[in-house]
Scaffold this active site. Structure first.
Site, mmCIF file in Angstrom:
data_model
loop_
_atom_site.group_PDB
_atom_site.id
_atom_site.type_symbol
_atom_site.label_atom_id
_atom_site.label_comp_id
_atom_site.label_asym_id
_atom_site.label_seq_id
_atom_site.Cartn_x
_atom_site.Cartn_y
_atom_site.Cartn_z
ATOM 1 N N GLU A 41 -13.305 -56.500 -21.727
ATOM 2 C CA GLU A 41 -14.610 -56.314 -21.431
ATOM 3 C C GLU A 41 -15.669 -57.560 -21.165
ATOM 4 O O GLU A 41 -16.433 -57.286 -20.651
ATOM 5 C CB GLU A 41 -15.158 -55.895 -23.104
ATOM 6 N N HIS A 129 -25.407 -101.917 5.395
ATOM 7 C CA HIS A 129 -26.268 -102.958 5.214
ATOM 8 C C HIS A 129 -25.853 -103.801 3.891
ATOM 9 O O HIS A 129 -25.587 -103.054 2.903
ATOM 10 C CB HIS A 129 -27.802 -102.954 5.463
ATOM 11 N N ASN A 130 -25.685 -104.962 3.966
ATOM 12 C CA ASN A 130 -25.485 -105.474 2.704
ATOM 13 C C ASN A 130 -24.213 -104.965 1.912
ATOM 14 O O ASN A 130 -24.392 -104.542 0.801
ATOM 15 C CB ASN A 130 -26.634 -105.640 1.595
ATOM 16 N N GLU A 159 -21.255 -105.573 6.593
ATOM 17 C CA GLU A 159 -21.838 -106.801 6.825
ATOM 18 C C GLU A 159 -21.155 -107.600 5.762
ATOM 19 O O GLU A 159 -20.808 -107.422 4.687
ATOM 20 C CB GLU A 159 -23.187 -106.535 6.251
ATOM 21 N N ASP A 161 -22.209 -111.295 4.106
ATOM 22 C CA ASP A 161 -23.140 -112.475 4.348
ATOM 23 C C ASP A 161 -22.386 -113.547 3.761
ATOM 24 O O ASP A 161 -21.944 -113.640 2.515
ATOM 25 C CB ASP A 161 -24.245 -112.198 3.201
ATOM 26 N N HIS A 174 -25.632 -112.178 -1.390
ATOM 27 C CA HIS A 174 -27.042 -112.085 -0.954
ATOM 28 C C HIS A 174 -27.643 -113.621 -1.187
ATOM 29 O O HIS A 174 -27.935 -113.718 -2.509
ATOM 30 C CB HIS A 174 -27.648 -111.094 -1.566
ATOM 31 N N GLU A 208 -22.615 -112.451 9.073
ATOM 32 C CA GLU A 208 -23.879 -113.273 8.927
ATOM 33 C C GLU A 208 -23.556 -114.706 8.210
ATOM 34 O O GLU A 208 -23.242 -114.812 7.281
ATOM 35 C CB GLU A 208 -24.873 -112.687 7.998
ATOM 36 N N ARG A 358 -28.035 -103.210 16.711
ATOM 37 C CA ARG A 358 -28.060 -102.935 15.363
ATOM 38 C C ARG A 358 -29.299 -103.061 14.574
ATOM 39 O O ARG A 358 -30.055 -104.163 15.076
ATOM 40 C CB ARG A 358 -26.890 -104.201 14.538
ATOM 41 N N ASP A 544 -42.578 -77.583 -10.277
ATOM 42 C CA ASP A 544 -43.215 -78.136 -11.308
ATOM 43 C C ASP A 544 -44.847 -78.191 -10.891
ATOM 44 O O ASP A 544 -45.064 -78.779 -9.877
ATOM 45 C CB ASP A 544 -42.893 -79.467 -11.919
#
Length: 593
Positions: A41, A129-130, A159, A161, A174, A208, A358, A544
């Site tokens: 059921e 990136h990064n 990348e 750095d 960074h 870099e 780039r 909303d």
């Protein structure tokens, strides 16, 4: 299960069904008439709950009185859909439409199907990136795992750095921020172990370089010893030096993007080179208050210079060079790229037909936000670098661009962006138009946004976004469906779309009774000038009236990989994970004039 337990179950799975309707369905399934549902059921109740009237109507239209599809009847339905099958029941028909063959994405495009023997400059290349960051570029952690994740998403250009580290070992982080540091050699080991897990096509290491000569030599040594034969150290034997090699020729190889000697020498004979401005341009550096430190000349070690074979980093000074330099790569901030697009559109496109460019986010994006990559792709830029750790529509577009061709990270640019003498003007009078028409029919099993609130039910609407050349960019949306279509106030099947939408044709005229399957039946139409560049983004939001809509799910893919006819869109979450079994059911028509 009692009726109360059934109601609680329905709310848990985002169904707010009208009590009278729910109880009627409950009683119809209560064969023993004891106010409890047991085994078979409950199975029957769930089968009725999952009923798809819109699919039943389509099925009955083709199957005739016997309610099974013969091969010829199915073939009639599939004439412009897929392929023929044996006899099929309604359940099988639904399963087929929910299978990969019934999905919006062309199944043939899920493997590598494009020509991979053209020069690298002829491809869009998935670029990060990064890459080392897992969070903000101000104080977030750095991790080799971030490289592993990028490769798992099809990224082909990462990348690094590179800064002076203790004990003669260069580190990656960074610079001048509170981000944590990781060893350069550990990143190169991650490249060796994970770069080719998903895709066999070449990986570009965008360096870099902020290191002195000794640690640059250490970087070159690690690249050689860890990568071995993977590393490209000289021109390919069969390669025309006037042309970049193809992804096919470079399968399984790693390219280094960095500065190349010879360069100018100062009075005492030391080799000097302008630092490639790979993270901030001069205006941004001055704004950040570090102009003098970041502008100083850097020495380049011969060992590291020798590894820049096909990706020699060079500052882009002019687009009017008499001869293309295919092995040179320029890095531009998004600001500089937009200026070139605005002021030298077709010259920039012709430049990108022969050489790699780039583009990277502004250094002032402290929270690692992204820019819209579509504008850069429109101009033929190959390496459009984004912060992979930051979800949003920008990363949705990137995932959609590289969803095809086996997710190998290389997608062949349209022919108009590969011609060195091209004049690309989609707004030119007389340009053929493509009409893209989509009927948004229903959604299935949309996720509950707030599990903390058992009575919280979505009021879904669907937005179709067109991302392409400026003349094509547009978005249109359906009306919202109250309570996911679960109550008497739910939108009816035959409603028409709001502003800018065409009329929707009702399939069966019923009002929606089940929250599992909110219905719209609304038709949205777009006129396109450059369909070969278009990405289509399907978005479901929770309406909303007093605050911004909440995101429910999305799916993005190229128009050229979108199959026509009745299709299911399999929705993804904000971070790109599957929301299975949540789907949209649509009808798609693409007409080219």
């Amino acid at each position: 299960m009692s009726f109360k337990e059934i109601k609680n179950l329905l709310r848990m799975v985002n169904v707010d069904m009208n009590d009278m309707y729910a109880y009627r369905l409950f009683k119809e399934c209560d064969r023993s008439n004891n106010e409890w549902l047991e085994g078979p059921e409950i199975e029957e109740f769930l089968r009725r709950l999952l009923k798809r009237p819109e699919l039943e109507e389509i099925f009955h239209r083709y199957s005739g009185e016997d309610r099974v599809l013969s091969t010829s009847e199915l073939l009639e339905f599939l004439e412009d859909q897929a392929k023929q099958h044996e006899l099929m029941t309604l359940d099988g028909f639904m399963m087929y439409l929910l299978s990969p063959e019934g999905a919006a994405l062309n199944l043939a495009h899920t493997c590598v199907f494009q020509d991979m023997n053209q020069p690298l400059a002829h491809y869009f290349i998935s670029c990060s990136h990064n890459t080392y960051l897992t969070d903000s570029q101000i104080g977030g952690p750095s991790s080799t795992e971030a490289y592993v994740r990028a490769f798992a998403q099809g990224c082909r250009c990462v990348e690094l750095d590179c800064w002076e580290g203790p004990g003669g070992e260069p580190v990656i982080y960074h610079g001048h921020t509170l981000t944590s540091k990781i060893l350069f050699r550990d990143v190169i080991q991650a490249v060796r172990d994970h770069a080719f897990t998903l895709s066999p096509y070449p990986v570009i290491l965008s360096l870099e370089n902020h290191c002195g000569l000794q640690q640059q030599a250490a970087m070159a040594r690690h690249l050689h010893t860890i990568l071995g034969d993977m590393l490209v150290t000289q021109l390919l034997d069969s390669q025309n030096p006037e042309e970049l090699p193809s992804p096919e020729q470079l399968k399984g190889r790693v390219l280094v993007k960095g500065k190349k000697l010879p360069a100018a020498r100062n009075e005492d004979g030391r080799v000097l080179s302008d630092r490639e401005e790979d993270n901030e341009d001069e205006d941004e550096e001055e704004e950040a208050g570090a102009a003098e430190q970041r502008r100083r000349a850097k020495q380049i070690s011969p060992e590291l210079s020798a590894l820049a074979v096909y990706c020699c980093a060079t500052r882009l000074r002019t687009l009017r060079s008499a001869l293309p330099q295919p092995c040179q790569v320029s890095s531009l901030s998004e600001r500089k790229a937009k200026k070139l697009i605005r002021e030298a559109g077709n010259s920039f496109i012709r430049h990108n037909a022969c050489q790699l460019t780039r583009v990277y986010p502004l250094g002032l994006r402290m929270n690692s936000a992204n820019y819209n990559p579509q504008e850069m792709w429109n101009s033929g830029c190959q390496l459009v670098a984004l912060n992979f750790q930051t979800p949003g529509y920008e990363m949705d577009l990137n995932a959609g661009r590289f969803l095809i061709n086996g997710q190998c990270g290389y997608v062949l640019k349209p022919a108009c962006l590969r011609q060195p003498d091209t004049t690309f003007d989609p707004e030119c009078p007389g340009t053929p138009r493509t009409t893209f028409t989509i009927q948004v029919l229903t959604a299935q099993q949309l996720p509950k946004l707030n599990a903390e609130k058992p009575n919280s039910i979505v009021d879904p609407l669907v937005r179709i976004e067109i991302h392409g050349v400026p003349a094509d960019c547009a978005c249109k949306e359906t009306n919202y469906v109250l309570n996911n279509g679960g109550g008497p106030a739910g939108a009816s099947w035959g409603q028409t779309a709001g502003s800018g939408a065409g009329a929707g044709r009702a399939l069966d005229g019923q009002a929606c009774a089940l929250g599992f399957n909110p219905r719209w039946g609304q038709t949205l139409q777009f006129q396109l000038r450059a369909p070969e560049l278009v990405l289509v983004r399907f978005v479901v939001e929770d309406y909303d009236a007093t605050s911004p809509n909440d995101f429910v799910g999305q799916f993005t893919l190229p128009l050229s990989s979108l199959k026509q006819g009745y299709r299911h869109i399999h929705l993804l979450s904000k971070d790109g994970a599957s929301l299975s079994p949540a789907t949209l059911f649509v009808h798609i028509c693409i007409q080219r004039s």
